[in-house]
Every structure is written in C-alpha cells, then in structure tokens.
Design an enzyme around this catalytic site. Structure first.
Site, PDB file in Angstrom:
ATOM      1  N   THR A 265     -21.949  -3.522   9.561  1.00  0.00           N
ATOM      2  CA  THR A 265     -20.893  -3.402  10.561  1.00  0.00           C
ATOM      3  C   THR A 265     -20.596  -4.802  11.060  1.00  0.00           C
ATOM      4  O   THR A 265     -21.499  -5.633  11.183  1.00  0.00           O
ATOM      5  CB  THR A 265     -21.332  -2.512  11.750  1.00  0.00           C
ATOM      6  OG1 THR A 265     -22.514  -3.057  12.337  1.00  0.00           O
ATOM      7  CG2 THR A 265     -21.603  -1.087  11.292  1.00  0.00           C
TER       8      THR A 265
ATOM      9  N   ASN B 202      27.540  14.583   2.011  1.00  0.00           N
ATOM     10  CA  ASN B 202      26.666  14.679   3.175  1.00  0.00           C
ATOM     11  C   ASN B 202      25.735  15.890   3.147  1.00  0.00           C
ATOM     12  O   ASN B 202      24.788  15.944   3.944  1.00  0.00           O
ATOM     13  CB  ASN B 202      27.497  14.710   4.455  1.00  0.00           C
ATOM     14  CG  ASN B 202      28.341  13.469   4.602  1.00  0.00           C
ATOM     15  OD1 ASN B 202      28.230  12.530   3.816  1.00  0.00           O
ATOM     16  ND2 ASN B 202      29.199  13.450   5.607  1.00  0.00           N
TER      17      ASN B 202
ATOM     18  N   SER C 287      -8.825 -17.069 -14.801  1.00  0.00           N
ATOM     19  CA  SER C 287      -8.357 -18.404 -14.479  1.00  0.00           C
ATOM     20  C   SER C 287      -7.893 -19.125 -15.733  1.00  0.00           C
ATOM     21  O   SER C 287      -8.428 -18.922 -16.817  1.00  0.00           O
ATOM     22  CB  SER C 287      -9.493 -19.212 -13.820  1.00  0.00           C
ATOM     23  OG  SER C 287      -9.112 -20.559 -13.625  1.00  0.00           O
TER      24      SER C 287
END
Length: 446
Positions: free
Chosen positions: A173, A128, A299
C-alpha cells in the site's frame, strides 16, 4: 469524366455518372472534406436495419407498394450485411442528415425501379428519429460484443488467480510493503473488477432499448400516419431481434441524449479498470513478482530490452475511451431545444469506445495467458519483509511484534521468516504464514 445532372432546392449539380449516390450526398462530400473519422460501419448497418423496418411498416399498411417496398427491403439487407464503408465524415453538421440522406440515395440507387430516395426510402421518417434509433441499435450490438470479450478477459484472470493461489507474497500500500496475502488473491481482485465490467456492460443495454422511431422531426410524429407510428417499432424489433420499445414521450427521446452519457460512463469505468490493472501488472513485473510474455524487441539501441508494450497499448486505449466519454458528455449537453445537433460525433465516440475496449480486452486476455509467477522472487520478498509479522498480532500482540522487528533490524539479517521461526517456533510460523491461513478472512477467536 461523364456526369449526370441532379437538382435540389439549392439548384443543379453535376455528379459523376457512375456515382451510386445523388445530389444530397455530393453536397455533403464537398461540405465536409474531413480526413479520418468516417461514419462507423456498425452505424451504417444499423441504419439499414431501421430503413428496412420502416419499409416493412409502410408495406404492411399499404402506404408503399409491395413492389417498391420489396426492392427497398432487399437493398437495405445488402447494406445491413456489408455495412458499407462510407466516405462521409462522422464529423458532419446537421445531426446526421448527411448520413441519412447518403443511405437513402444508396438504397434508392441499388433498389432501382424508379425508387425515390426521399419519397420512398425515407417515407414517414426524419433524420431526427431514424438516426438516434440507429445509434441505439448499433450501440446495443456493440455492447453485446464487448460483454463477451470482457467475459473472456475475466476468465483469463480467474485462471491466473487459481494458478497463483498457492504463492504467498507481500502486499503493498502506498507502494510500500504492507501485509501478506497470496499472488492469487491479487489476480482475483483483477478478475472481480473485470466481472463488474462485464455485468455493467451487459446490463446497460437496458438504457438503449427505448427509441424515438416514428417521432419524425421533433417527436410529435408530424407527417406520419398514426398506424405507422404504432407499428414501426414492432417491425424494428423483428428486424433486429432486440428488445426495443417506443418511448412514451417521443419529444423527450428526440431532444435528450442522456442515455448515451450513462452508457459512456460504463465504458469509462471499464477503461479505468483497464488502466489501473495494466499499470499494476507493470509494477508487479518491475518488482519481479511476475514475468510478462516477451512479444517484441523493446529498443532500437539497447540490445535485449523488452518492454510491456501490450499493457502500454491497452492503457492508451483506456485514456482514449476516457477522452471519448468527455466527447459524449459534451455532445449530449450541447443539444438545443428539440434536437441534438452533435449526435454524429457522439455516435462516433461512443461506438469507437466499444470497439476499442473490445480490442483491448482481447489483447489483454491473450497476453494474460502467458503471464507466469516468479515464485522464487515472491518467496524471497515475502521472507525478507518485516511486515509479515502483522499476521502474528492476534497471537503475540503489537508490542511484542514491534520488539521482534527492532531486534531483527539491529541484527542486520535479511530473512525475517527464518528469524520468526527461531523466536516463535516453526510449527506456529508455518501455520500462520500458510496461504490458507493468510486468505482465511480473519482469524478464529478462541
């Protein structure tokens, strides 16, 4: 298979004759047959340093013979260097007792000379106090390494900021055209975010420097001599080279793990920046402002397809670190009374986050070196966006600017910058839309 017999208070057990551990480890290996998540190597190395410090303190105070102490210290140094990859799962019960006992037994076996794992190696210690202390030592090392890697990442993006400083672009934005700025400014914002990550990572080491070593089971120091309690942290400072100090209230330091939650929160902040910035880079690549390095085929069915795989990997690391922060928080919250039973999982998650963030920072810094700007596409998008008129508001006002936009749209033209030049004059337009003016932090009042 040749075996030997060992005994604990639960009874006797047969152990492989050549096993470098003892009965406590053998029981733990049987009790926790959990795949994956081994005890972190960095934690084992740190715990070996703690054991060395304890042996040095016991030796100096005459509580352990020089012969035994030297043998233990030598064994600790071997495990400190190697780290030793434990077979033991990090998801063990017992607040780290199995890890502590395994290292005690490994050190005793390596030291030889009749060294006892508990009576000698673990003298004046408890799981501990040594285990949480080792977690803090390991985490400090992890933070220092991470801070260096984030610093390199910051540098990579600062170089991109300088490289792209001359390129006007249209900001966005809500994912819609907004006002003009430079591409360098966009990358400068990324660099600043990483600068904060670097500083926070560097500074949060302070949260881990207070340790409970010497507190034994619950922080009262029961069974340990007072002289040892006051000396052992000094020895740990010498062994680690870290600025560690003994907690003023060792009961608190033993029972509470909130410092780890704070540090994990810093890791989560770093992860959130990585996630946001990597996604922004994907978007900038998608809208063709930048070109990402092609690193592998994307791919198995679409020829020529290339995916932003490095960014996707870093983002997945960010998600994992955020999940680890939840684990750290939960573990710290679920400690009970005088101990935190879930320290092994907490340690595993926290140290994993540091390691993952370090790897992510290295990957992204290397990838960033190959990022290029598509200046032609940036110019096309900039010139075609009606929002560049916002830069002219201090000169022509909102109503006049709106009128210009409406007439431009009615004319069904595509190059708004050229239209502005026709309406307002080339010298004025080029000056206002220059990179220097766009980034001048406001306009000069007349």
């Amino acid at each position: 298979m040749n075996t030997r017999t060992e005994k604990d208070f639960l009874g006797e057990k047969q152990i492989p004759a050549d096993a470098p551990w003892g009965i406590h480890t053998a029981r733990a290996l049987e009790n926790f047959p959990i795949p994956g998540s081994p005890v972190p190597v960095l934690l084992v190395s740190a715990l070996a340093q703690v054991k060395k410090a304890c042996a040095l303190a016991n030796k100096e105070l005459g509580l352990l013979s020089s012969e035994k102490a030297d043998a233990i210290i030598s064994a600790c140094e071997a495990f400190q260097v190697s780290g030793f990859k434990f077979r033991l799962s990090a998801l063990q019960g017992g607040a780290g007792t199995s890890t502590n006992m395994m290292l005690n037994e490994l050190i005793a076996n390596k030291a030889g000379n009749g060294i006892h794992a508990i009576e000698d190696v673990n003298l004046h210690q408890s799981t501990n106090d040594v285990y949480p202390t080792a977690v803090k030592v390991a985490a400090i090392y992890g933070l220092r390494e991470l801070a260096e890697k984030v610093e390199a990442l910051q540098g990579a993006f600062q170089r991109l900021e300088n490289r792209f400083a001359h390129i006007p672009t249209i900001g966005k934005t809500e994912l819609v055209d907004a006002v003009p700025l430079t591409l360098g400014a966009e990358f400068g914002a990324f660099a600043e975010a990483f600068a904060r990550d670097r500083w926070r990572t560097f500074k949060c080491e302070e949260r881990l420097r207070v340790v409970n070593l010497g507190g034994t089971a619950v922080g009262t120091g029961l069974t340990a001599p007072r002289s040892y309690i006051f000396l052992v942290t000094d020895k740990l400072r010498e062994v680690t080279g870290l600025g560690l100090s003994r907690g003023e209230n060792l009961v608190d330091q033993t029972a509470n793990a909130d410092a780890f939650v704070e540090v994990s929160g810093i890791m989560k902040a770093c992860a959130s920046n990585l996630l946001k910035i990597c996604n922004d880079l994907r978007l900038l690549h998608m809208i063709k402002k930048i070109k990402l390095p092609a690193v592998q085929a994307g791919s198995s069915i679409m020829p020529g397809k290339v995916n932003p795989v490095i960014l996707e990997s870093v983002m997945q690391i960010g998600i994992k670190v955020q999940a680890n922060d939840f684990i750290v928080t939960e573990c710290a919250s679920r400690g009970s009374l005088q101990i935190n039973e879930f320290m092994p999982l907490l340690a595993s998650a926290l140290l994993e986050s540091m390691e993952l963030l370090g790897a992510a920072s290295e990957m992204l810094a290397k990838h960033a070196e190959g990022i290029t700007a598509d200046e032609g596409e940036c110019e096309r998008q900039f010139n075609s966006s009606v929002e560049i008129v916002t830069a002219f508001l201090p000169v022509i006002g909102y109503d006049r600017a709106t009128e210009l936009v409406e007439k431009f749209k009615q004319a069904n033209r595509t190059d708004f910058k050229t239209y502005l030049i026709e309406e307002l004059g080339e010298e004025s337009v080029l000056k206002i839309l220059s990179p220097q003016n766009l980034m001048a932090m406001g306009h000069r009042e007349t």
